[in-house]
Scaffold this motif. Structure first.
Motif, mmCIF file in Angstrom:
data_model
loop_
_atom_site.group_PDB
_atom_site.id
_atom_site.type_symbol
_atom_site.label_atom_id
_atom_site.label_comp_id
_atom_site.label_asym_id
_atom_site.label_seq_id
_atom_site.Cartn_x
_atom_site.Cartn_y
_atom_site.Cartn_z
ATOM 1 N N ALA A 34 0.864 -1.186 0.000
ATOM 2 C CA ALA A 34 0.000 0.000 0.000
ATOM 3 C C ALA A 34 0.899 1.235 0.000
ATOM 4 O O ALA A 34 1.091 1.878 -1.021
ATOM 5 N N THR A 36 0.920 4.413 0.923
ATOM 6 C CA THR A 36 0.544 5.731 0.407
ATOM 7 C C THR A 36 -0.582 6.306 1.260
ATOM 8 O O THR A 36 -1.281 5.571 1.958
ATOM 9 N N ALA A 37 -0.738 7.629 1.212
ATOM 10 C CA ALA A 37 -1.836 8.329 1.901
ATOM 11 C C ALA A 37 -1.880 8.014 3.389
ATOM 12 O O ALA A 37 -2.945 7.998 4.006
ATOM 13 N N LYS A 39 -1.152 5.158 4.673
ATOM 14 C CA LYS A 39 -1.400 3.727 4.854
ATOM 15 C C LYS A 39 -0.093 2.962 4.721
ATOM 16 O O LYS A 39 0.626 3.110 3.742
ATOM 17 N N TYR A 93 -3.978 2.498 -9.550
ATOM 18 C CA TYR A 93 -3.976 1.499 -8.484
ATOM 19 C C TYR A 93 -3.637 0.124 -9.054
ATOM 20 O O TYR A 93 -2.770 -0.595 -8.538
ATOM 21 N N VAL A 177 -6.309 4.552 -4.199
ATOM 22 C CA VAL A 177 -5.864 3.728 -3.058
ATOM 23 C C VAL A 177 -6.636 2.420 -2.909
ATOM 24 O O VAL A 177 -6.199 1.528 -2.182
ATOM 25 N N TYR A 197 -8.047 3.116 3.871
ATOM 26 C CA TYR A 197 -7.023 2.992 2.834
ATOM 27 C C TYR A 197 -6.261 4.304 2.646
ATOM 28 O O TYR A 197 -5.211 4.334 2.013
ATOM 29 N N ALA A 198 -6.817 5.401 3.174
ATOM 30 C CA ALA A 198 -6.157 6.708 3.108
ATOM 31 C C ALA A 198 -6.316 7.406 4.455
ATOM 32 O O ALA A 198 -7.071 8.379 4.586
ATOM 33 N N ILE A 256 -1.073 12.017 -3.280
ATOM 34 C CA ILE A 256 -1.319 10.580 -3.432
ATOM 35 C C ILE A 256 -1.078 10.158 -4.875
ATOM 36 O O ILE A 256 -0.441 9.131 -5.144
ATOM 37 N N GLN A 260 1.840 7.510 -6.059
ATOM 38 C CA GLN A 260 1.519 6.290 -6.803
ATOM 39 C C GLN A 260 2.220 6.294 -8.168
ATOM 40 O O GLN A 260 2.740 5.271 -8.614
#
Length: 545
Positions: A34, A36-37, A39, A93, A177, A197-198, A256, A260
């Motif tokens: 994961a 990111t954000a 997470k 994603y 995400v 998830y964020a 984000i 990514q």
């Protein structure tokens, strides 16, 4: 597929997969990062067979009963057709998933479809950029619309437009995400879908704070009452608070996306396409350094070519110091285009072209820069008769760089004050040129501070390229992906001479506002970067005996 992820509970998850297979039509189960954000950890993806009659959204209740006995990992259930469709249509994603996942289980159908139906990574990256840039541009346009309504004291329409922008941004984040743009017109319910998830979004709308819940409720009421607004009383300070939250969400969404995208770019460098054989790839190694140096020497009367750095992204990018006996007009850009063409767009280059006599005539930082590159860079070409060696590399004093930076700040700060005085009356071609000058001054100050270098070519795109050498995030504040991006950057890049022939102000107000926003974000980021560097150098000096 990648096998780089090491997960301490992988064996237990494999046991869980075997249980899931007993009642689900599974073609593959994968694990990917994961990161990111806010997470941290991994995401499990359970992929159903393409011809399965099971509906993914209805399988969560059954899967929960199995997975609750095993290590806690967030998971997604999706049909193989949906994976392929989203991947091919710009889902960043699923591109991240494609580049980095490891398989806990997969069957022949999954392998066959992945090898047969997926375009090359470079194509997928371009689609992802195009899709997300368009959505971000739309959200920025909504934000500017809400600012317009706020400026005319139409608080109801301001909140309604903010709601539309927040809803769109939550959808973008969900896609980035979680791989799916969930739709829910109630702000906190929408947030609740994606917050695990964020987690960073919990800082924007904190449901433990009554004020945050009030703002969310006002946004929802503005949507419900549209287009017959006026029932709910809205105070101006609440609109301002909502604007702050929208700006924060927009900023986090961009970050984000950039996180990514950068992750995918890095992974793509070492990714082997499923249709390709690694042995064939090794047999066909191309010496791009030689092609690049030969291109330079055939175009200019060259004494030496040094590589002071490379960037591995979608293509190989070279930063080159080129020492010549004689240069040509616009050689920096023309030669960069020729390098791109001769390498079939596999390589690009930023060229620092200087007459060889400058090695003797320059002093201070510029002298240090030349000597540092000659001693520590990689020589791609050196004419036998060229005498380039010097003594030991001197210790650099950054006092002159600080002084230079100080005067650049004086220029920028004064021009920003002029802009504030004439914000609404400013003639757009002049405003663009002022922003150009300020951006140029910021770039020059940073290049001198971080590299000790003083360029002899000053187009803004070129200066931003040089800044990328020490901080790749800098040029991202002026993207050139969509048509609107390119139009805005063209306005910013206009030369001083363009004012001699300027006529009626035909520039879009939306484009000018977008340009101003991008400059503000750029200037804010650069200010923080410079402060960090100055703090670091001060600490180094104070630590010396």
């Amino acid at each position: 597929m990648s096998s780089a992820i090491q997960f301490q509970d992988q064996k237990e998850l494999e046991n869980a997969v075997r249980e899931l297979q007993s009642f689900m039509d599974i073609t593959a189960v994968t694990l990917h990062e994961a990161e990111t954000a806010g997470k941290i950890g991994y995401i499990l993806t359970i992929i159903l067979r393409e011809d399965s009659q099971q509906i993914a959204s209805e399988m969560y209740e059954w899967a929960d009963k199995v997975l609750k006995k095993y290590p806690s990992v967030p998971y997604v259930i999706i049909n193989l057709w949906d994976v392929l469709h989203r991947l091919k249509h710009g889902s960043l994603y699923y591109l991240k998933w494609y580049l980095s996942n490891i398989s806990l289980f997969k069957n022949e159908e999954f392998d066959f479809k992945i090898k047969k139906d997926i375009p090359t990574v470079s194509v997928l990256l371009k689609k992802a950029v195009k899709k997300n840039s368009g959505l971000l541009a739309k959200s920025e346009s909504l934000r500017r619309g809400s600012q317009h309504y706020e400026g005319t004291n139409n608080h109801y329409m301001a909140l309604y437009t903010i709601h539309q922008a927040v809803n769109l941004l939550f959808g973008i984040i969900g896609e980035l995400v979680m791989g799916k743009s969930h739709s829910n017109h109630y702000t906190l319910e929408h947030l609740n879908t994606i917050k695990d998830y964020a987690p960073i979004l919990k800082q924007v709308f904190n449901t433990d704070h009554d004020k945050d819940k009030e703002i969310a409720d006002l946004l929802d009421r503005a949507r419900i009452e549209f287009p017959y607004g006026g029932k709910t009383k809205i105070k101006k300070d609440r609109v301002k608070e909502a604007q702050k939250k929208l700006y924060r969400i927009l900023k986090e969404t961009k970050k984000i996306f950039q996180d990514q995208f950068s992750y995918c770019e890095e992974k793509s460098v070492f990714f082997i396409e499923p249709k390709q054989n690694p042995e064939i790839l090794n047999d066909a190694v191309i010496d791009y350094e030689k092609i690049v140096s030969d291109t330079v020497t055939s175009y200019l009367k060259t004494e030496a070519v040094y590589c002071l750095g490379k960037a591995e992204k979608r293509v190989k990018h070279f930063y080159l110091l080129v020492l010549v006996k004689e240069s040509k007009v616009n050689a920096v850009h023309d030669l960069a285009d020729i390098i791109k063409s001769r390498t079939k767009e596999q390589c690009t280059a930023t060229l620092l072209i200087h007459h060889i006599s400058e090695l003797k005539t320059t002093t201070g930082d510029q002298k240090y820069f030349f000597l540092n590159v000659i001693k520590n860079g990689k020589a791609l070409f050196k004419k036998e008769s060229a005498v380039l060696e010097f003594g030991d590399l001197p210790v650099r004093s950054i006092t002159s760089a600080k002084e230079y930076l100080c005067y650049r700040n004086i220029v920028v700060n004064n021009m920003e004050k002029w802009q504030e005085d004439y914000e609404w009356a400013c003639y757009a071609p002049l405003k663009g040129l002022m922003l150009h000058t300020m951006a140029e001054q910021i770039c020059l100050g940073m290049i001198r501070l971080f590299m000790g270098y003083s360029p002899n070519h000053f187009s803004l795109s070129y200066l931003l390229e040089i800044c990328d050498h020490f901080n790749p995030e800098i040029s991202s504040y002026f993207p050139r992906v969509t048509e609107q991006d390119r139009n805005v950057f063209t306005i910013l890049s206009r030369s001083y001479a363009s004012l001699r022939y300027s006529g009626a102000d035909t520039f879009s107000e939306l484009d000018m506002n977008l340009l101003q926003d991008r400059y503000n974000d750029f200037a804010g980021f650069c200010t923080a970067v410079v402060k960090d560097e100055l703090r670091r150098t001060e600490n180094l000096i104070s630590a010396e005996p």
